[in-house]
Design a protein around this motif. Structure first.
Motif, PDB file in Angstrom:
ATOM      1  N   LEU A   1      -7.030  12.852  -6.419  1.00 26.46           N
ATOM      2  CA  LEU A   1      -7.819  11.773  -5.799  1.00 26.46           C
ATOM      3  C   LEU A   1      -9.161  11.667  -6.508  1.00 26.46           C
ATOM      4  O   LEU A   1      -9.840  12.684  -6.723  1.00 26.46           O
ATOM      5  N   ILE A   2      -9.544  10.438  -6.843  1.00 35.01           N
ATOM      6  CA  ILE A   2     -10.857  10.154  -7.429  1.00 35.01           C
ATOM      7  C   ILE A   2     -11.481   9.057  -6.578  1.00 35.01           C
ATOM      8  O   ILE A   2     -10.951   7.947  -6.505  1.00 35.01           O
ATOM      9  N   ASN A   3     -12.595   9.361  -5.913  1.00 32.43           N
ATOM     10  CA  ASN A   3     -13.237   8.372  -5.043  1.00 32.43           C
ATOM     11  C   ASN A   3     -14.680   8.107  -5.461  1.00 32.43           C
ATOM     12  O   ASN A   3     -15.588   8.837  -5.081  1.00 32.43           O
TER      13      ASN A   3
ATOM     14  N   LEU B   1       0.831  -1.204   0.000  1.00 32.58           N
ATOM     15  CA  LEU B   1       0.000   0.000   0.000  1.00 32.58           C
ATOM     16  C   LEU B   1       0.863   1.250   0.000  1.00 32.58           C
ATOM     17  O   LEU B   1       0.591   2.208  -0.730  1.00 32.58           O
ATOM     18  N   GLN B   2       1.903   1.254   0.809  1.00 37.94           N
ATOM     19  CA  GLN B   2       2.784   2.422   0.847  1.00 37.94           C
ATOM     20  C   GLN B   2       3.428   2.672  -0.518  1.00 37.94           C
ATOM     21  O   GLN B   2       3.518   3.826  -0.978  1.00 37.94           O
ATOM     22  N   GLU B   3       3.853   1.608  -1.164  1.00 36.79           N
ATOM     23  CA  GLU B   3       4.465   1.745  -2.483  1.00 36.79           C
ATOM     24  C   GLU B   3       3.435   2.201  -3.515  1.00 36.79           C
ATOM     25  O   GLU B   3       3.724   3.053  -4.370  1.00 36.79           O
ATOM     26  N   ALA B   4       2.231   1.638  -3.437  1.00 38.21           N
ATOM     27  CA  ALA B   4       1.174   2.021  -4.385  1.00 38.21           C
ATOM     28  C   ALA B   4       0.835   3.498  -4.261  1.00 38.21           C
ATOM     29  O   ALA B   4       0.637   4.192  -5.259  1.00 38.21           O
ATOM     30  N   LEU B   5       0.780   4.009  -3.024  1.00 40.87           N
ATOM     31  CA  LEU B   5       0.474   5.428  -2.820  1.00 40.87           C
ATOM     32  C   LEU B   5       1.599   6.314  -3.340  1.00 40.87           C
ATOM     33  O   LEU B   5       1.353   7.392  -3.900  1.00 40.87           O
ATOM     34  N   ALA B   6       2.837   5.875  -3.180  1.00 40.08           N
ATOM     35  CA  ALA B   6       3.974   6.662  -3.660  1.00 40.08           C
ATOM     36  C   ALA B   6       3.971   6.786  -5.181  1.00 40.08           C
ATOM     37  O   ALA B   6       4.554   7.724  -5.732  1.00 40.08           O
ATOM     38  N   ARG B   7       3.306   5.862  -5.854  1.00 43.32           N
ATOM     39  CA  ARG B   7       3.227   5.887  -7.319  1.00 43.32           C
ATOM     40  C   ARG B   7       1.990   6.621  -7.833  1.00 43.32           C
ATOM     41  O   ARG B   7       1.760   6.684  -9.045  1.00 43.32           O
ATOM     42  N   ALA B   8       1.175   7.166  -6.951  1.00 42.71           N
ATOM     43  CA  ALA B   8      -0.164   7.633  -7.321  1.00 42.71           C
ATOM     44  C   ALA B   8      -0.178   9.104  -7.708  1.00 42.71           C
ATOM     45  O   ALA B   8      -0.528   9.966  -6.903  1.00 42.71           O
ATOM     46  N   ASP B   9       0.176   9.398  -8.958  1.00 43.89           N
ATOM     47  CA  ASP B   9      -0.081  10.748  -9.454  1.00 43.89           C
ATOM     48  C   ASP B   9      -1.592  10.982  -9.540  1.00 43.89           C
ATOM     49  O   ASP B   9      -2.070  12.088  -9.353  1.00 43.89           O
ATOM     50  N   ILE B  10      -2.314   9.918  -9.843  1.00 45.50           N
ATOM     51  CA  ILE B  10      -3.777   9.897  -9.757  1.00 45.50           C
ATOM     52  C   ILE B  10      -4.145   8.663  -8.949  1.00 45.50           C
ATOM     53  O   ILE B  10      -3.697   7.554  -9.257  1.00 45.50           O
ATOM     54  N   LEU B  11      -4.941   8.846  -7.908  1.00 47.49           N
ATOM     55  CA  LEU B  11      -5.371   7.736  -7.046  1.00 47.49           C
ATOM     56  C   LEU B  11      -6.865   7.522  -7.211  1.00 47.49           C
ATOM     57  O   LEU B  11      -7.661   8.454  -7.058  1.00 47.49           O
TER      58      LEU B  11
END
Length: 312
Positions: free
Chosen positions: A222-224, A184-194
């Protein structure tokens, strides 16, 4: 043999679903009796359910083979201690298509900086400002269920580098799949768009808190369209004000309709949409319900049966 189906999903939906269910069941050769008024509970074989259903106690439905939800999310019914029958969530091709279109539309909006042109026509020609190509904008999708996987694949097809995260390990062609807390930490670090498309469970409540927003790149989006409680509202507002999040597009909220006084409405970096990202389509959903009735009558495993321990 005739299957008795109780449509306990609201009077507003009944006229459309009655016709669609009759047609879908007929195509599968099913002999069914549909009713939207409370029958003898002991005679009901299947319950078509929505959160506004007039059923709080499932105990009297002793013959019921399955409760078939019209909603993808089942957090409002799954914890019911009287529900011992199999529970099936809705996975509807129409709903999935709608979600993919909404997510890709807003991802492209933020990627291309469309707001600057749509909202900022002030007579100044700014032709030198160009967006990066999709291959240079990283997207992370949290949640790799039916909806998350479909959105991840669609974004990857547009040439975005897509990382997906899920609670347990998954493998999807073209998607860099991560899992667990380190993932999860790695995925967030890659998230120019989440994009957040996780179910609501005790483990996902406030998943996006101050610490996790801080893990994202500065100026990310962020897109939720998943669940409102995935987001810590105060933490998101702080991340927006600090510039950590450049803009948040939110379709779901803790309280719906979103109260007029909620700060999201007036915040210049928040787009509120009124829970329209995806909706169950009557014709395709009726086909899913009919197929599960067919399976129940044939003694076959149900589609999309909920794991009560996981809550989805």
């Amino acid at each position: 043999m005739t299957a008795n189906v109780y449509f306990a999903a609201g009077a507003d939906l009944w006229p459309d679903y009655r016709t669609a269910l009759q047609s879908s069941c007929a195509r599968l050769g099913l002999d069914v009796v549909l009713a939207d008024t409370a029958p003898d509970p002991a005679a009901v074989d299947y319950i078509v359910h929505a959160p506004n259903a007039p059923i709080a106690d499932f105990t009297p439905f002793t013959r019921c083979k399955a409760v078939l939800s019209l909603w993808a999310g089942v957090e409002r019914i799954a914890p019911n201690p009287t529900l011992t029958q199999p529970l099936c969530r809705m996975v509807d091709s129409g709903l999935t298509e709608g979600m993919v279109e909404w997510v890709t539309g807003h991802a492209l909006r933020h990627h291309l900086g469309m707001d600057a042109h749509i909202l900022g026509q002030d007579g100044v020609w700014r032709g030198a400002v160009k967006p990066p190509l999709a291959r240079d904008r990283r997207v992370t999708v949290l949640g790799l269920g039916e909806l998350g996987t479909a959105c991840a694949r669609a974004l990857a097809a547009l040439n975005f580098p897509v990382t997906g995260w899920s609670r347990t390990e998954k493998r999807i062609d073209g998607i860099a799949c991560l899992c667990g807390e380190d993932g999860l930490q790695e995925a967030l670090a890659r998230a120019d768009i989440l994009v957040t498309l996780l179910p609501r469970t005790a483990a996902t409540e406030n998943l996006m808190n101050a610490d996790r927003f801080a893990r994202m790149p500065m100026g990310s989006f962020l897109i939720n369209p998943g669940r409102g409680p995935l987001i810590d509202d105060e933490a998101l507002l702080a991340a927006l004000d600090a510039g950590r999040i450049a803009h948040a597009t939110l379709d779901v909220f803790r309280v719906e309709p979103l109260p007029p006084a909620h700060p999201f409405w007036a915040h210049p970096k928040v787009t509120v949409t009124p829970h329209v990202a995806a909706d169950t389509r009557t014709d395709t959903a009726a086909g899913v319900i009919a197929e599960n009735i067919r399976r129940g009558e044939a003694g076959e495993p149900f589609l999309f049966q909920v794991d009560r321990a996981l809550g989805y």
